[in-house]
Design a protein around this motif. Structure first.
Motif, PDB file in Angstrom:
ATOM      1  N   UNK A  58     -17.759  22.439  -8.815  1.00  0.00           N
ATOM      2  CA  UNK A  58     -17.028  21.668  -7.811  1.00  0.00           C
ATOM      3  C   UNK A  58     -17.007  22.387  -6.472  1.00  0.00           C
ATOM      4  N   UNK A  59     -16.743  23.699  -6.496  1.00  0.00           N
ATOM      5  CA  UNK A  59     -16.643  24.463  -5.251  1.00  0.00           C
ATOM      6  C   UNK A  59     -17.979  24.518  -4.516  1.00  0.00           C
ATOM      7  N   UNK A  60     -19.079  24.722  -5.262  1.00  0.00           N
ATOM      8  CA  UNK A  60     -20.398  24.827  -4.636  1.00  0.00           C
ATOM      9  C   UNK A  60     -20.797  23.516  -3.976  1.00  0.00           C
ATOM     10  N   UNK A  61     -20.740  22.434  -4.732  1.00  0.00           N
ATOM     11  CA  UNK A  61     -21.266  21.171  -4.215  1.00  0.00           C
ATOM     12  C   UNK A  61     -20.300  20.458  -3.285  1.00  0.00           C
ATOM     13  N   UNK A  62     -19.040  20.858  -3.305  1.00  0.00           N
ATOM     14  CA  UNK A  62     -18.094  20.377  -2.298  1.00  0.00           C
ATOM     15  C   UNK A  62     -18.560  20.796  -0.911  1.00  0.00           C
ATOM     16  N   UNK A  63     -19.090  22.011  -0.811  1.00  0.00           N
ATOM     17  CA  UNK A  63     -19.583  22.515   0.477  1.00  0.00           C
ATOM     18  C   UNK A  63     -20.965  21.972   0.806  1.00  0.00           C
ATOM     19  N   UNK A  64     -21.843  21.915  -0.184  1.00  0.00           N
ATOM     20  CA  UNK A  64     -23.183  21.373   0.078  1.00  0.00           C
ATOM     21  C   UNK A  64     -23.093  19.935   0.560  1.00  0.00           C
ATOM     22  N   UNK A  65     -22.203  19.187  -0.044  1.00  0.00           N
ATOM     23  CA  UNK A  65     -22.007  17.777   0.322  1.00  0.00           C
ATOM     24  C   UNK A  65     -21.723  17.626   1.813  1.00  0.00           C
ATOM     25  N   UNK A  66     -20.801  18.455   2.318  1.00  0.00           N
ATOM     26  CA  UNK A  66     -20.426  18.334   3.732  1.00  0.00           C
ATOM     27  C   UNK A  66     -21.550  18.777   4.658  1.00  0.00           C
ATOM     28  N   UNK A  67     -22.311  19.785   4.240  1.00  0.00           N
ATOM     29  CA  UNK A  67     -23.416  20.256   5.070  1.00  0.00           C
ATOM     30  C   UNK A  67     -24.503  19.200   5.199  1.00  0.00           C
ATOM     31  N   UNK A  68     -24.880  18.594   4.085  1.00  0.00           N
ATOM     32  CA  UNK A  68     -25.927  17.576   4.130  1.00  0.00           C
ATOM     33  C   UNK A  68     -25.447  16.313   4.840  1.00  0.00           C
ATOM     34  N   UNK A  69     -24.152  15.997   4.718  1.00  0.00           N
ATOM     35  CA  UNK A  69     -23.600  14.867   5.470  1.00  0.00           C
ATOM     36  C   UNK A  69     -23.692  15.135   6.962  1.00  0.00           C
ATOM     37  N   UNK A  70     -23.330  16.340   7.367  1.00  0.00           N
ATOM     38  CA  UNK A  70     -23.385  16.711   8.787  1.00  0.00           C
ATOM     39  C   UNK A  70     -24.804  16.578   9.331  1.00  0.00           C
ATOM     40  N   UNK A  71     -25.773  17.121   8.601  1.00  0.00           N
ATOM     41  CA  UNK A  71     -27.152  17.096   9.088  1.00  0.00           C
ATOM     42  C   UNK A  71     -27.715  15.681   9.107  1.00  0.00           C
TER      43      UNK A  71
END
Length: 220
Positions: A58-71
């Motif tokens: 949960x912690x890892x992909x919570x952050x990946x999710x926001x990064x890919x959304x931003x890009x």
């Protein structure tokens, strides 16, 4: 090898920093999780077991999710929105090379092979960056949801409470709190960089305008 590192030093360094950070997150997250279990008088988990736990996923992909959304959002928004004075924006009053019709370069031997093939393949390739970024966001969102559901069920099992489905987790305020707290910071950071780049400079960086460039100069 020296030539390869020179030509690809930026990506190699960034991926190395990513790997070091991910390992650091895994190790410190595991220690924190073990301590949390100890406080609740529950048996500790091993490191490899922790890597498949809801706490870590949960912690890892919570952050990946926001990064890919931003890009993905940034790539798509810069197609039709402008920011005068930013090196990251297209020029609002001129033709931009990004809008060039790819068919015009079909005879260029150095053009990517989808340009030579044309048709549907070229249409997909013309939007391949945003398509892949959106797909990575969706995948990361799903893994974040999977990890959060697993984490909630691990805690429910420990406290003898009913288990939750992924659909039920989608209605939980805690899940959306985790997402929005990352989304807002990503949009803020890229907005701040966009505006600061109008007035501030970093000599030698392609992300900055030349030091002597006027504030109103837009694009590369």
């Amino acid at each position: 090898m020296r030539r390869f590192l020179r030509d690809n030093g930026l990506s190699v360094t960034l991926f190395a920093l990513f790997l070091v950070s991910l390992i650091g997150q895994a190790l410190t997250g595991w220690r924190a999780h073990v301590e949390e279990l100890r406080l609740h008088e529950l048996p500790a988990t091993g490191f490899l077991e922790y890597l498949t736990s809801g706490h870590f996923i949960s912690a890892v992909f919570e952050n990946w999710e926001s990064e890919f959304l931003q890009m993905a959002a940034y790539v798509l928004l810069t197609v039709f929105l402008f920011q005068k004075g930013s090196s990251e924006s297209k020029k609002p009053d001129e033709d931009n090379p990004e809008d060039e019709t790819p068919e015009n370069r079909r005879n260029d031997p150095n053009a990517p092979w989808p340009v030579h093939r044309g048709g549907l393949l070229l249409k997909l390739y013309s939007h391949s960056l945003s398509l892949v970024l959106v797909a990575l966001f969706v995948l990361s969102f799903w893994l974040h949801l999977t990890g959060s559901t697993r984490r909630a069920n691990e805690e429910a099992l420990q406290h003898h409470q009913p288990m939750k489905t992924m659909a039920e987790m989608l209605t939980e305020p805690e899940f959306w709190y985790e997402s929005f707290q990352n989304w807002q910071s990503e949009f803020l950071s890229i907005g701040v960089l966009l505006v600061l780049g109008i007035y501030l400079r970093e000599r030698g960086s392609p992300e900055s305008k030349p030091v002597a460039a006027p504030h109103a100069e837009t694009g590369h």
